[in-house]
Design a protein around this motif. Structure first.
Motif, short mmCIF file in Angstrom:
data_model
loop_
_atom_site.label_atom_id
_atom_site.label_comp_id
_atom_site.label_asym_id
_atom_site.label_seq_id
_atom_site.Cartn_x
_atom_site.Cartn_y
_atom_site.Cartn_z
N PRO A 155 0.81 -1.23 0.00
CA PRO A 155 0.00 0.00 0.00
C PRO A 155 0.83 1.28 0.00
O PRO A 155 1.96 1.31 0.51
N VAL A 156 0.27 2.31 -0.56
CA VAL A 156 0.83 3.66 -0.42
C VAL A 156 0.40 4.19 0.93
O VAL A 156 -0.81 4.22 1.24
N VAL A 157 1.36 4.56 1.76
CA VAL A 157 1.08 5.12 3.08
C VAL A 157 1.34 6.62 3.00
O VAL A 157 2.45 7.06 2.73
N LEU A 158 0.30 7.40 3.23
CA LEU A 158 0.38 8.86 3.12
C LEU A 158 0.18 9.49 4.48
O LEU A 158 -0.74 9.13 5.22
N THR A 159 1.06 10.44 4.81
CA THR A 159 0.87 11.20 6.05
C THR A 159 1.00 12.68 5.78
O THR A 159 1.77 13.10 4.90
N ALA A 160 0.25 13.47 6.51
CA ALA A 160 0.29 14.93 6.38
C ALA A 160 0.90 15.51 7.65
O ALA A 160 0.39 15.27 8.75
N ILE A 161 1.97 16.26 7.51
CA ILE A 161 2.60 16.90 8.67
C ILE A 161 2.71 18.40 8.42
O ILE A 161 2.51 18.88 7.31
N ASP A 162 3.03 19.12 9.48
CA ASP A 162 3.19 20.57 9.40
C ASP A 162 4.61 20.93 9.85
O ASP A 162 4.87 21.00 11.05
N PRO A 163 5.53 21.12 8.92
CA PRO A 163 6.92 21.39 9.32
C PRO A 163 7.11 22.72 10.04
O PRO A 163 8.13 22.94 10.69
N PHE A 164 6.10 23.60 9.96
CA PHE A 164 6.19 24.88 10.66
C PHE A 164 5.59 24.78 12.06
O PHE A 164 5.71 25.72 12.86
N HIS A 165 4.93 23.65 12.36
CA HIS A 165 4.34 23.41 13.68
C HIS A 165 3.41 24.53 14.10
O HIS A 165 3.46 25.04 15.23
N GLU A 166 2.54 24.93 13.19
CA GLU A 166 1.56 25.95 13.48
C GLU A 166 0.31 25.31 14.08
O GLU A 166 0.23 24.11 14.25
#
Length: 328
Positions: A155-166
């Motif tokens: 499977p394609v495992v997708l994650t969304a993160i915020d590198p600016f940590h807002e």
């Protein structure tokens, strides 16, 4: 975040023809060398009048039902053990189902809860089913919500993160997201995709109600460039399997489901923020819309210091007597 060594799968219908959550939990258990526990909560209401009619005590009725459920669970477990998976079975009288699963996870110190999505499309499309929402809100460990019945195949495992940590999102939560995503991609021999959503920058005229919105394309290009650099720098700090990065323009509510569909993701990994008793997931209150829009499975990760408010003591059977007017 700890590796998945104890996986608890909450089975809502033990007599269902197919059990996607069990099948996928078994895949994860096999891939991670984990112990798999099949759990069913007997949460239906027991009528006093029905017991009286059958001339059976509540205690004996509970024992009979438990025995039947455990027998069925053992049949399911037998098929899984043929694949060299360590499987244990358990059932308990407790309610509501979400709290029963959480209580059992606490007692067994489960590393992961796997549960099948309880609702498909509903009248208010953005609302999660009660059991799903309570599991996401109260579970002390990561939860894999199974929405797609097809078994995993690279499977394609997708994650969304915020590198600016807002938006008050802690950096350690992003670290947990990356670690969990990497674990899943590696153990299931899949591919890892990491994304960040950038809201478009706009210039709006003073008379906004009558005039069109003007997109500041130059500023957008600068924001996207800065976001790509920040995302690459953030990801570089973590040991991960081979992966691809993507910076997507748009709100999380729209961009995550769209990207998941475009990439044909099998699992989307999302973070939960412990604000307002964890009634809010992701940023603001967008999580319910995101979860409902996704057609793939979702792994929800909690902050490391999260503590559930679910009482530790089981409620037992839910007993009810009908009003005399209805029984007379």
């Amino acid at each position: 975040m700890h590796p998945f060594k104890k996986i608890l799968v909450g089975i809502k219908d033990i007599d269902a023809r197919t059990l996607p959550a069990v099948r996928k939990a078994a895949q994860l258990a096999k891939a991670n060398g984990a112990t798999l526990e099949l759990f069913h909560a007997l949460s239906d209401t027991v009528l006093v009048e029905a017991l009286d009619a059958r001339r059976i005590s509540l205690k004996d009725y509970e024992k009979q039902r438990l025995a039947l459920v455990l027998k069925r669970l053992q049949v399911i477990a037998k098929g899984l053990r043929k694949h060299d998976i360590e499987v244990v079975c358990s059932a308990e009288w407790d309610y509501p189902p979400a709290e029963a699963i959480v209580r059992h996870a606490l007692r067994t110190r489960a590393d992961l809860i796997v549960a099948e999505r309880h609702a498909s499309r509903h009248v208010a499309g953005w609302m999660l089913a009660y059991t799903d929402w309570e599991l996401l809100r109260q579970a002390p460990c990561p939860i894999l919500l199974v929405k797609n019945p097809r078994p995993y195949h690279r499977p394609v495992v997708l994650t969304a993160i915020d590198p600016f940590h807002e938006h008050a999102k802690p950096a350690r939560l992003d670290a947990s997201l990356l670690q969990a995503s990497g674990q899943l991609a590696s153990s299931l021999k899949g591919s890892l995709r990491i994304m960040h959503c950038v809201a478009p920058s706009t210039l709006v005229t003073a008379n906004w109600a009558a005039s069109p919105v003007i997109i500041d394309t130059a500023r957008n290009a600068e924001l996207l460039k800065r976001a790509r650099k920040a995302l690459a720098a953030e990801v570089a700090q973590h040991p991960l399997p081979s992966h691809q990065l993507a910076v997507v323009e748009g709100s999380a509510r729209e961009a995550i489901p769209q990207t998941a569909r475009a990439m044909k993701a099998g699992i989307v990994v999302m973070g939960a923020l412990s604000r307002s008793g964890l009634r809010r997931l992701l940023i603001g209150n967008t999580a319910e819309a995101v979860l409902d829009a996704l057609n793939c499975d979702v792994l929800v990760i909690k902050p490391g210091r999260f503590q559930t408010k679910v009482p530790r003591r089981s409620r037992g059977a839910q007993l009810m007597a009908l009003p005399s007017a209805m029984t007379g």
